[in-house]
Design an enzyme around this catalytic site. Structure first.
Site, mmCIF file in Angstrom:
data_model
loop_
_atom_site.group_PDB
_atom_site.id
_atom_site.type_symbol
_atom_site.label_atom_id
_atom_site.label_comp_id
_atom_site.label_asym_id
_atom_site.label_seq_id
_atom_site.Cartn_x
_atom_site.Cartn_y
_atom_site.Cartn_z
ATOM 1 N N LYS A 152 0.800 -1.233 0.000
ATOM 2 C CA LYS A 152 0.000 0.000 0.000
ATOM 3 C C LYS A 152 0.835 1.286 0.000
ATOM 4 O O LYS A 152 0.437 2.279 -0.592
ATOM 5 C CB LYS A 152 -0.932 0.018 1.209
ATOM 6 C CG LYS A 152 -2.073 -0.984 1.123
ATOM 7 C CD LYS A 152 -3.020 -0.711 2.265
ATOM 8 C CE LYS A 152 -3.980 -1.821 2.506
ATOM 9 N NZ LYS A 152 -4.906 -1.499 3.594
ATOM 10 N N ASP A 188 -10.599 3.320 2.452
ATOM 11 C CA ASP A 188 -10.979 2.983 3.833
ATOM 12 C C ASP A 188 -11.620 4.192 4.513
ATOM 13 O O ASP A 188 -12.465 4.041 5.398
ATOM 14 C CB ASP A 188 -9.757 2.541 4.652
ATOM 15 C CG ASP A 188 -9.317 1.137 4.280
ATOM 16 O OD1 ASP A 188 -10.141 0.390 3.720
ATOM 17 O OD2 ASP A 188 -8.143 0.804 4.534
ATOM 18 N N MET A 214 1.998 4.101 23.420
ATOM 19 C CA MET A 214 1.632 5.524 23.420
ATOM 20 C C MET A 214 2.384 6.305 22.341
ATOM 21 O O MET A 214 1.848 7.249 21.746
ATOM 22 C CB MET A 214 1.947 6.067 24.816
ATOM 23 C CG MET A 214 1.736 7.529 24.988
ATOM 24 S SD MET A 214 0.028 7.879 25.415
ATOM 25 C CE MET A 214 0.105 9.644 25.641
ATOM 26 N N LEU A 225 -13.978 -2.160 13.739
ATOM 27 C CA LEU A 225 -13.491 -2.522 12.403
ATOM 28 C C LEU A 225 -13.292 -4.022 12.247
ATOM 29 O O LEU A 225 -13.162 -4.528 11.136
ATOM 30 C CB LEU A 225 -12.169 -1.782 12.101
ATOM 31 C CG LEU A 225 -12.325 -0.403 11.448
ATOM 32 C CD1 LEU A 225 -13.307 0.476 12.189
ATOM 33 C CD2 LEU A 225 -10.993 0.296 11.284
#
Ligand code: ATR
Length: 280
Positions: free
Chosen positions: A71, A106, A158, A220
């Protein structure tokens, strides 16, 4: 008499050639709309990807879907639109005036599915997005495009949430994973983009009872079709949007670009793909 013209065809380029529902979806629409066309899977290793894409049209394709691991390369080898650039990955290629263009469907798959399932979801002032991978980037960009004011982004690592927030600006607020329970009471929209809750993965521990009434929950994950998160949200009477809906809605644009007609996501198409998911 036939014109002698070859029917239009598109393909899904991936490596390895993973099992995909895209051929089922596009063949369904071709049949329904009476369009003579094709959609095939092409297994292309990374070192052959560039050559394959440069010769896409010579190979007889009007465009392609692109999946792992290509991609990012697809983005670099084409003229991306704003969505593909923002997500940093392209999943759909087509030709416009002879030029190879790309987008990331998407983004609209996520947003259009929410609109179809839970109209009014965009009244949420605060959204809480779980996960900071590729899928999360598409979700966050879609929410920003739609004008959601504050997007709290929680991720186990994080640092990845911070990096994504830095890219998207002040509306995206990175938060620690263990801050999620405290954020739930103000989340008008909760989106799971992590693999938690997927078949074979650990469960996603979220107390939907802490969400405000009127909240909308999107997941999702589509294996299982109804994740424990969505089941709990529905049991509480909250609006939901599932991963299969997003998968179907993200396929619409590619079909339209390649075959010239905008197809519809219908209950019948959903049933066809659901049956396939249940049988494999
Ligand atoms: P995708 O492109 O589908 O988003 P990804 O880039 O591999 O896939 O991202 C997977 C997401 O699921 C990440 O946010 C990941 O968290 P990390 O960035 O910390 O890896 C999240 N995820 C996967 N397994 C997880 C787990 N056991 N607990 C919490 N988050 C998890």
């Amino acid at each position: 008499m036939t014109s002698g013209r070859k029917p239009r065809a598109a393909c899904l380029i991936g490596w390895p050639a993973a099992h995909s529902r895209s051929p089922l979806i596009h063949h369904y629409w071709l049949r329904r709309l009476g369009i003579e066309g094709g959609y095939v899977i092409e297994a292309v290793p990374p070192d052959e990807f560039q050559d394959f894409v440069f010769r896409l049209s010579l190979r007889g394709f009007v465009g392609a879907n692109v999946t792992l691991p290509h991609k990012e390369r697809a983005l670099a080898l084409s003229k991306p639109d704003e969505r593909a650039r923002a997500v940093g990955a392209a999943n759909t290629l087509w030709y416009a005036d002879g030029e190879l263009c790309s987008t990331n469907t998407d983004v609209e798959g996520f947003i259009n599915n929410l609109d179809a399932c839970s109209g009014g979801w965009d009244k949420a002032e605060d959204a809480l997005v779980l996960g900071a991978g590729g899928a999360s980037r598409a979700v966050v960009f879609g929410l920003l495009e739609r004008g959601i004011r504050r997007i709290h982004l929680a991720n186990r690592t994080m640092e990845r949430a911070r990096a994504l927030a830095d890219q998207f600006g002040a509306s995206v607020l990175p938060v620690a994973w263990d801050a999620v329970p405290d954020l739930l009471p103000r989340a008008g929209l909760l989106v799971n983009t992590t693999s938690l809750g997927m078949h074979g993965q650990p469960p996603l521990e979220i107390d939907v009872g802490r969400l405000p009434s009127g909240a909308v929950v999107a997941d999702l994950v589509y294996v299982p079709l109804e994740t424990p998160l969505l089941a709990a949200a529905q049991a509480r009477g909250l609006g939901t949007a599932d991963g299969l809906g997003m998968l179907l809605h993200q396929a619409v644009r590619g079909f339209e670009l390649w075959f010239g007609q905008r197809p519809e996501v219908t209950a019948e198409l959903r049933a066809v793909v659901e049956a396939d998911l249940t049988n494999t």
